[in-house]
Write an enzyme that holds these catalytic residues in place. Structure first.
Site, short mmCIF file in Angstrom:
data_model
loop_
_atom_site.label_atom_id
_atom_site.label_comp_id
_atom_site.label_asym_id
_atom_site.label_seq_id
_atom_site.Cartn_x
_atom_site.Cartn_y
_atom_site.Cartn_z
N GLY A 110 0.90 -1.05 -0.47
CA GLY A 110 0.29 -0.54 0.49
C GLY A 110 0.56 1.62 0.12
O GLY A 110 2.41 0.76 -0.41
N ILE A 126 3.70 15.22 7.75
CA ILE A 126 4.00 14.25 6.35
C ILE A 126 5.36 15.95 5.88
O ILE A 126 6.15 15.74 5.40
CB ILE A 126 3.35 14.32 5.22
CG1 ILE A 126 2.51 12.90 5.38
CG2 ILE A 126 3.79 13.78 4.16
CD1 ILE A 126 1.45 12.19 5.15
N GLY A 167 -2.69 17.05 3.38
CA GLY A 167 -4.03 15.92 3.84
C GLY A 167 -4.36 14.99 2.85
O GLY A 167 -3.46 15.35 2.09
N ASP A 183 -7.23 3.50 6.26
CA ASP A 183 -7.30 5.03 6.34
C ASP A 183 -8.99 5.40 5.29
O ASP A 183 -9.15 6.25 5.13
CB ASP A 183 -5.80 5.61 4.97
CG ASP A 183 -5.51 5.63 5.61
OD1 ASP A 183 -5.20 5.36 6.62
OD2 ASP A 183 -4.02 6.13 4.88
N HIS A 199 19.75 1.82 33.21
CA HIS A 199 20.85 2.41 33.27
C HIS A 199 21.77 2.00 32.65
O HIS A 199 22.92 1.20 32.35
CB HIS A 199 20.95 3.07 34.40
CG HIS A 199 22.13 4.25 34.55
ND1 HIS A 199 21.51 5.65 34.60
CD2 HIS A 199 23.47 4.40 35.03
CE1 HIS A 199 22.44 6.60 34.45
NE2 HIS A 199 23.61 5.51 34.45
P1 FAD Z 1 -3.00 2.00 1.52
O1 FAD Z 1 -1.85 1.57 2.51
O2 FAD Z 1 -3.41 3.55 1.26
O3 FAD Z 1 -3.11 0.80 1.05
C1 FAD Z 1 -4.29 0.83 -0.08
C2 FAD Z 1 -4.24 -0.05 -1.30
O4 FAD Z 1 -5.54 -0.37 -1.90
C3 FAD Z 1 -3.49 1.12 -2.09
O5 FAD Z 1 -2.09 0.39 -2.62
C4 FAD Z 1 -4.19 1.02 -3.50
O6 FAD Z 1 -3.46 0.56 -4.95
C5 FAD Z 1 -5.48 -0.10 -3.26
N1 FAD Z 1 -6.56 0.42 -3.73
C6 FAD Z 1 -6.67 0.94 -4.26
N2 FAD Z 1 -8.40 0.46 -4.72
C7 FAD Z 1 -8.24 0.13 -5.27
C8 FAD Z 1 -8.98 -0.69 -5.92
N3 FAD Z 1 -10.25 -0.90 -6.38
N4 FAD Z 1 -8.45 -2.11 -6.22
C9 FAD Z 1 -7.52 -2.63 -6.16
N5 FAD Z 1 -6.82 -1.87 -5.81
C10 FAD Z 1 -6.20 -1.19 -5.10
N6 FAD Z 1 1.40 6.04 8.81
C11 FAD Z 1 2.06 5.73 9.91
O7 FAD Z 1 1.50 4.60 11.04
N7 FAD Z 1 3.20 6.24 10.20
C12 FAD Z 1 4.31 6.62 8.95
O8 FAD Z 1 5.46 6.89 9.81
C13 FAD Z 1 3.75 7.11 7.91
N8 FAD Z 1 4.59 7.69 7.49
C14 FAD Z 1 3.91 8.12 5.94
C15 FAD Z 1 4.61 9.15 5.15
C16 FAD Z 1 3.71 9.72 3.87
C17 FAD Z 1 4.39 10.13 2.26
C18 FAD Z 1 2.47 9.09 3.97
C19 FAD Z 1 1.17 9.44 2.66
C20 FAD Z 1 1.49 8.64 4.44
C21 FAD Z 1 2.55 8.21 5.65
N9 FAD Z 1 1.12 7.40 6.87
C22 FAD Z 1 1.96 6.58 7.78
C23 FAD Z 1 -0.45 7.31 6.27
C24 FAD Z 1 0.17 5.60 6.02
O9 FAD Z 1 0.30 5.17 5.07
C25 FAD Z 1 -1.34 4.99 6.27
O10 FAD Z 1 -1.87 5.41 7.19
C26 FAD Z 1 -1.30 3.68 5.75
O11 FAD Z 1 -0.60 3.41 4.56
C27 FAD Z 1 -3.10 3.39 5.33
O12 FAD Z 1 -3.44 2.04 5.47
P2 FAD Z 1 -4.62 1.42 4.66
O13 FAD Z 1 -4.21 -0.11 4.21
O14 FAD Z 1 -5.57 1.86 5.08
O15 FAD Z 1 -4.22 2.13 2.47
#
Ligand code: FAD
Length: 469
Positions: free
Chosen positions: A43, A188, A275, A316, A448
């Site tokens: 992701g 970010i 955001g 998310d 420590h």
């Molecule tokens: P995602 O990781 O967004 O994964 C969703 C996946 O679904 C994607 O790969 C996408 O391709 C796929 N998808 C979407 N629609 C479809 C579809 N119709 N068919 C097939 N696939 C699909 N969080 C932290 O906890 N610590 C950090 O240090 C941190 N740093 C970050 C830094 C940056 C620059 C960014 C942008 C985010 C950061 N985050 C961090 C946030 C974190 O990346 C997200 O909260 C997390 O990835 C959410 O996970 P998720 O599984 O909900 O979704």
């Protein structure tokens, strides 16, 4: 490997929410498929989020330390330079290593993994248009939407990921910018600002509000962070109302209003970091009538069920903080709900970390929240300037603050500014999870000399008195 098109569970999205849910479900005996259109699993987090940003943060910190902070440590270094292609490759290697690892885990757990886009055909049927353009239809008793989030656009500013970039482009710049302007002083934006500032960019952050780090950050921690980042040369302009930005060749001009005056800034890169918003495009949710709220979040109940009971949502794409560990924990809980009807995530104990230097981490309630709720509390604070390990490391910026219930001594929140604050917050999470009192931490033996003694001393300060201050 041969797969059947009939599954107990189909997970759409292989981010930290989706891939963890798929693995947990497979471990619980469910026949599971997982789909991701990105190709490599992991992701946003593994591919364009947590992991690449932390790789750049770590290596830029090492470079900056070598460049700026070796003299007083008695180390003479000559000719330290950035090898930019290798610097970026180190990040790519970290991403590849981890996404390959997840791919291997999916295979090991006998999950059918599809690289392609998933969409609803009916309430129990998902069409996958694979990245090689072939199609397959999967039938499932249960479906999890784990499609994550996308960058929130800034009205009127067009992101080209070259000069006007989102976080994704900021992780893949072709060279070190001379000037970098960032819209938004959230986590970010500031992490990315730190990376490029350490490599020599002049960084200016334009923030609409009057504090950094967003609303969940304790205001004392937020003020400390702003002060320390400014000291490092990052210019943060509060109350700056960005109006527009445009690119002319290699120059980006950003216009904003500050105290009633119109101002402009020129830079070679503009990072829009205002955001993220839930992402459900292309799922065809309307076909099956899954409901979203007015902010595009998939509506769910306490068992992650949408208004269609066998279709669930995590990470998310739905409510709550957009954090990888929150998505992961929901991934486990949702699989357990599907299998047995029981699952649990404690939303009062979700830590946050800003991986700048020093780091800033927090869990539980902030002082402003406790005041709002009129909860009587005590503050125990301990500065790293009085911590022996921080002293030996010549890295004494920051403090640990423990907030406890005045009556019961129960810990309500912990806020840390300091090197390794991201690692240290784990102990505070455990304390909150187990309903610990400050006295519990104060009477627990800590090695420590370690930075974690500062948490013990802060707990002592809340409970009775610290020793070393
Ligand atoms: P995602 O990781 O967004 O994964 C969703 C996946 O679904 C994607 O790969 C996408 O391709 C796929 N998808 C979407 N629609 C479809 C579809 N119709 N068919 C097939 N696939 C699909 N969080 C932290 O906890 N610590 C950090 O240090 C941190 N740093 C970050 C830094 C940056 C620059 C960014 C942008 C985010 C950061 N985050 C961090 C946030 C974190 O990346 C997200 O909260 C997390 O990835 C959410 O996970 P998720 O599984 O909900 O979704």
């Amino acid at each position: 490997r041969q797969y059947s098109t009939k599954h107990d569970l189909v997970v759409i999205g292989a981010g930290p929410g989706g891939y963890v849910a798929a693995i947990k479900a497979a471990q619980l005996g469910l026949k599971t498929a997982c789909i991701d259109k990105r190709g490599p699993p992991g992701g946003t987090c593994l591919n364009v989020g947590c992991i690449p940003s932390k790789a750049l943060l770590n290596n830029s910190h090492i470079y900056h330390t070598i460049k700026e902070d070796t003299k007083r440590r008695g180390i003479d270094v000559k000719g330290a330079e950035i090898n930019f292609p290798q610097f970026m490759k180190a990040k790519e290697d970290a991403v590849k290593g981890l996404t390959d690892g997840v791919r291997m885990l999916l295979k090991k757990n006998k999950i059918d993994y599809f690289e392609g886009t998933g969409s609803f055909v009916t309430e129990n049927k998902i069409k996958v248009v694979k990245n090689d353009n072939s199609e397959v239809e999967l039938e499932a008793d249960n479906i999890i939407i784990a499609t994550g989030s996308e960058v929130t656009p800034f009205p009127g500013i067009e992101i080209d990921e070259e000069r006007i970039v989102s976080s994704t482009g900021a992780l893949e710049l072709k060279e070190i910018p001379k000037n970098l302007v960032i819209i938004g002083a959230g986590i970010i934006g500031l992490e990315m600002g730190s990376v490029w500032s350490r490599l020599g960019s002049k960084v200016t952050v334009l923030e609409y509000g009057s504090a950094i780090g967003g609303q969940t950050m304790d205001s004392e921690l937020s003020k400390t962070a702003a002060k320390l980042l400014k000291k490092q040369g990052i210019d943060i302009i509060f109350d700056a109302k960005v109006e527009t930005a445009s690119r002319n060749g290699d120059v980006v001009t950003t216009t904003y209003e500050y105290k009633g005056e119109k101002k402009t800034l020129e830079s070679d890169i503009l990072l829009v970091a205002v955001g993220r918003r839930p992402y459900t495009k292309g799922l065809d949710l309307e076909k099956v009538g899954v409901e979203l709220d007015n902010r595009g979040r998939v509506i769910m109940d306490s068992e992650y069920r949408t208004n269609k009971k066998h279709i669930r949502v995590i990470g998310d794409a739905t409510f709550g903080p957009m954090l990888a560990h929150k998505a992961e924990d929901e991934g486990i809980a949702v699989a357990e709900f599907i299998k047995s009807g029981h699952g649990h995530v404690n939303y009062n104990v979700i830590p946050s970390v800003m991986y700048t230097h020093p780091e800033f981490s927090w869990v539980g309630q902030t002082e402003q929240q406790l005041k709002e709720q009129k909860i009587a509390y005590k503050v125990g604070k301990f500065s790293f300037a009085a911590n022996s390990r921080a002293k030996t490391n010549l890295d004494t910026d920051g403090f640990v603050k423990v907030l406890v219930d005045k009556e019961t001594d129960r810990i309500l929140g912990v806020h840390i500014a300091g090197a390794n604050a991201g690692e240290m917050i784990g102990e505070a999470c455990l304390a909150l999870e187990y309903g610990a009192a400050a006295e519990d931490i104060a009477r627990t033996c800590h090695a420590h000399p370690t930075l974690s003694e500062a948490l013990k001393e802060a707990a002592m300060a809340a409970f009775e008195k610290p020793i070393n201050s």
